[in-house]
Scaffold this active site. Structure first.
Site, mmCIF file in Angstrom:
data_model
loop_
_atom_site.group_PDB
_atom_site.id
_atom_site.type_symbol
_atom_site.label_atom_id
_atom_site.label_comp_id
_atom_site.label_asym_id
_atom_site.label_seq_id
_atom_site.Cartn_x
_atom_site.Cartn_y
_atom_site.Cartn_z
ATOM 1 N N ARG A 176 5.507 -23.065 2.760
ATOM 2 C CA ARG A 176 4.185 -22.557 3.118
ATOM 3 C C ARG A 176 3.570 -23.324 4.291
ATOM 4 N NH1 ARG A 176 1.683 -21.049 -2.841
ATOM 5 N NH2 ARG A 176 2.231 -18.841 -2.706
ATOM 6 N N LYS A 217 5.255 -10.852 -16.348
ATOM 7 C CA LYS A 217 3.956 -10.258 -16.672
ATOM 8 C C LYS A 217 3.821 -8.788 -16.272
ATOM 9 C CE LYS A 217 0.640 -13.747 -17.486
ATOM 10 N NZ LYS A 217 -0.607 -14.379 -17.077
ATOM 11 N N GLY A 220 6.371 -15.788 -6.283
ATOM 12 C CA GLY A 220 6.760 -17.191 -6.177
ATOM 13 C C GLY A 220 8.131 -17.473 -6.773
ATOM 14 N N GLY A 275 0.432 -12.742 -5.964
ATOM 15 C CA GLY A 275 -0.648 -11.842 -6.357
ATOM 16 C C GLY A 275 -1.205 -11.040 -5.185
HETATM 17 P P1 ADP Z 1 7.342 -13.863 -9.617
HETATM 18 O O1 ADP Z 1 6.762 -15.246 -9.493
HETATM 19 O O2 ADP Z 1 8.574 -13.684 -8.774
HETATM 20 O O3 ADP Z 1 6.327 -12.780 -9.428
HETATM 21 P P2 ADP Z 1 7.009 -13.896 -12.482
HETATM 22 O O4 ADP Z 1 6.108 -15.062 -12.342
HETATM 23 O O5 ADP Z 1 6.416 -12.608 -12.900
HETATM 24 O O6 ADP Z 1 7.862 -13.691 -11.134
HETATM 25 O O7 ADP Z 1 8.138 -14.215 -13.551
HETATM 26 C C1 ADP Z 1 9.033 -15.288 -13.390
HETATM 27 C C2 ADP Z 1 9.430 -15.856 -14.732
HETATM 28 O O8 ADP Z 1 9.912 -14.835 -15.581
HETATM 29 C C3 ADP Z 1 10.533 -16.862 -14.616
HETATM 30 O O9 ADP Z 1 10.023 -18.115 -15.030
HETATM 31 C C4 ADP Z 1 11.597 -16.374 -15.603
HETATM 32 O O10 ADP Z 1 12.141 -17.393 -16.389
HETATM 33 C C5 ADP Z 1 10.831 -15.428 -16.467
HETATM 34 N N1 ADP Z 1 11.695 -14.436 -17.082
HETATM 35 C C6 ADP Z 1 12.395 -13.475 -16.480
HETATM 36 N N2 ADP Z 1 13.106 -12.770 -17.368
HETATM 37 C C7 ADP Z 1 12.847 -13.299 -18.577
HETATM 38 C C8 ADP Z 1 13.272 -12.997 -19.899
HETATM 39 N N3 ADP Z 1 14.108 -12.005 -20.142
HETATM 40 N N4 ADP Z 1 12.770 -13.744 -20.903
HETATM 41 C C9 ADP Z 1 11.919 -14.756 -20.644
HETATM 42 N N5 ADP Z 1 11.478 -15.085 -19.435
HETATM 43 C C10 ADP Z 1 11.951 -14.371 -18.404
HETATM 44 MG MG MG Z 2 5.638 -16.444 -10.853
#
Ligand code: ADP
Ligand code: MG
Length: 395
Positions: free
Chosen positions: A38, A199, A352, A375
């Site tokens: 960043r 989420k 992230g 976000g």
């Molecule tokens: P990003 O930051 O790319 O938007 P998120 O924050 O929504 O992604 O989600 C990332 C997290 O989701 C990671 O820490 C990963 O471990 C978790 N995750 C992904 N698939 C699973 C799963 N099947 N069960 C539990 N956690 C999961």
């Molecule tokens: Mg995340």
């Protein structure tokens, strides 16, 4: 759509003092910057301003100190790293605002750089307090917002201050908005969107939007279990966001009427617990028995998703396919990341953890646009207005 806000490129900055909101919310490790992505992303704007004879007052948040001085969340290590990257001194302010900081800002010579302390040390930041916005505005003649990652928040340093100084878009912020807007407004076809992570409730808005504009949505990560639960499929001990189940049900109903295909996993990798050493099993079905949790998409799912990605004109990826931090459950995310990196279409990755996965696999260079905003990128893709962009001057 062309970008409708005034660009820092068009601002008269020579001899002026410019307050630049940057997103230096970087991971720290033992008092050092663990990942400077960043900071690097903000360099074009910082360097352009210095070259044109401006002096700079940089402001950023770091973590969530919640309006109090938390020494571990000081921007000191960030200032040190920035000085290395710039090859120029960076003065560190002892606070965010106040008389001492004003004196330091007034003493800057052209090309000089002053980094304020963590703006979230001030309770007025997240409250978008007028007094804090005024105090920030007193530090400079112009304002530039280059903090795309914080642009979806109406805070004093991202929004309030833009009403008190002439406000311009930084180069990174502008590129982010242009790249992400192009994905929804003029994508090469087919447009394939890969969504995962944890989420559903944060990402369901984007599912709704893409059911209207995309050709395919590929779902993985823990997110798929909200969909399976909505379909009455057993999810065992998998992570299910309860709030997301109803949203998933609505998305499934809408998908029925949509031209856009919504794909869910057809196989899974299961574990007993969220742990790298847990017992691991590949399952050819998506039902999960009690005592097991789905921690990755299976190889058939990953192969199908990779094929769709390879055939896409545009790929947007947000959210890992599984618990990729645990090596036994990283394969699905790796397959998708490799497919995105190799795809002939235009590729955009946000979020992230997804970006962290790309970096871990050494693939970030092979993606057309890696967004610095999680976000913020989702809100923009949903079609929401970002307060930190709206408050800037029109072009
Ligand atoms: P990003 O930051 O790319 O938007 P998120 O924050 O929504 O992604 O989600 C990332 C997290 O989701 C990671 O820490 C990963 O471990 C978790 N995750 C992904 N698939 C699973 C799963 N099947 N069960 C539990 N956690 C999961
Ligand atoms: Mg995340």
């Amino acid at each position: 759509m062309s970008f409708s806000k005034a660009s820092v490129r068009d601002a008269e900055v020579a001899g002026k003092r410019v307050l630049v909101r940057v997103d230096f919310n970087v991971p720290l490790d033992g008092g050092r910057v663990a990942d400077d992505t960043r900071i690097r992303a903000a360099l074009p704007t910082i360097e352009a301003l210095r070259e044109r004879g401006a002096s700079l007052v940089l402001v950023s948040h770091l973590g969530r100190p919640k309006g109090e001085v938390v020494p571990e969340l000081s921007l000191k290590p960030v200032g040190e790293r920035l000085a290395e990257l710039l090859g120029a001194p960076v003065q560190q302010a002892p606070a965010v605002v106040g008389a001492d900081v004003e004196t330091l800002a007034a003493g800057l010579s052209p090309g000089g750089v002053l980094l304020l302390e963590n703006v979230r040390y001030e309770p007025g930041e997240t409250a978008n307090d007028a007094a804090l916005a005024e105090a920030l505005a007193r530090l400079a003649d112009l304002y530039v917002n280059d903090a795309f990652g914080a642009a979806h928040r109406a805070h004093a340093s991202t929004e309030g201050v833009a009403h008190r100084l002439p406000g311009y878009a930084g180069l990174l912020l502008q590129s982010e908005v242009e790249r992400l807007t192009a994905v929804v407004e003029s994508p090469g076809r087919p447009l394939v969107v890969v969504l995962g992570g944890a989420k559903v409730s944060d990402k369901v808005g984007v599912i709704d939007r893409f059911l209207e504009v995309a050709d395919g949505i590929l779902i993985g990560g823990a997110m798929c279990f909200s969909f399976f639960r909505a379909q009455g499929i057993a999810t065992g001990d998998s992570l299910v966001e309860e709030q997301g189940v109803e949203l998933a049900e609505e998305a499934l109903a809408r998908a029925g009427d949509s031209q856009c295909e919504l794909l869910l996993p057809v196989d899974l990798v299961l574990g007993r617990s969220f742990d790298a050493d847990t017992e691991r099993r590949e399952s050819d079905a998506v039902e999960v028995a009690d005592g097991w949790m789905g921690l990755d998409v299976g190889p058939r799912t990953a192969a199908t998703y990779a094929e769709r990605i390879a055939a896409a004109g545009t790929v947007l990826w947000n959210g890992p396919m599984g618990a990729f931090e645990l090596a036994p459950f990283a394969a699905g995310t790796r397959t998708v990341a490799e497919a995105v990196a190799a795809a002939p279409g235009t590729t955009v990755v946000g979020g992230g953890d997804s970006v962290a996965a790309l970096n871990e696999f050494g693939l970030a260079e092979k993606v057309d646009w890696v967004s610095t905003g999680g976000g913020a990128s989702l809100e923009l893709l949903e079609g929401k207005k970002l307060p930190g962009v709206e408050a800037l001057r029109d072009a």
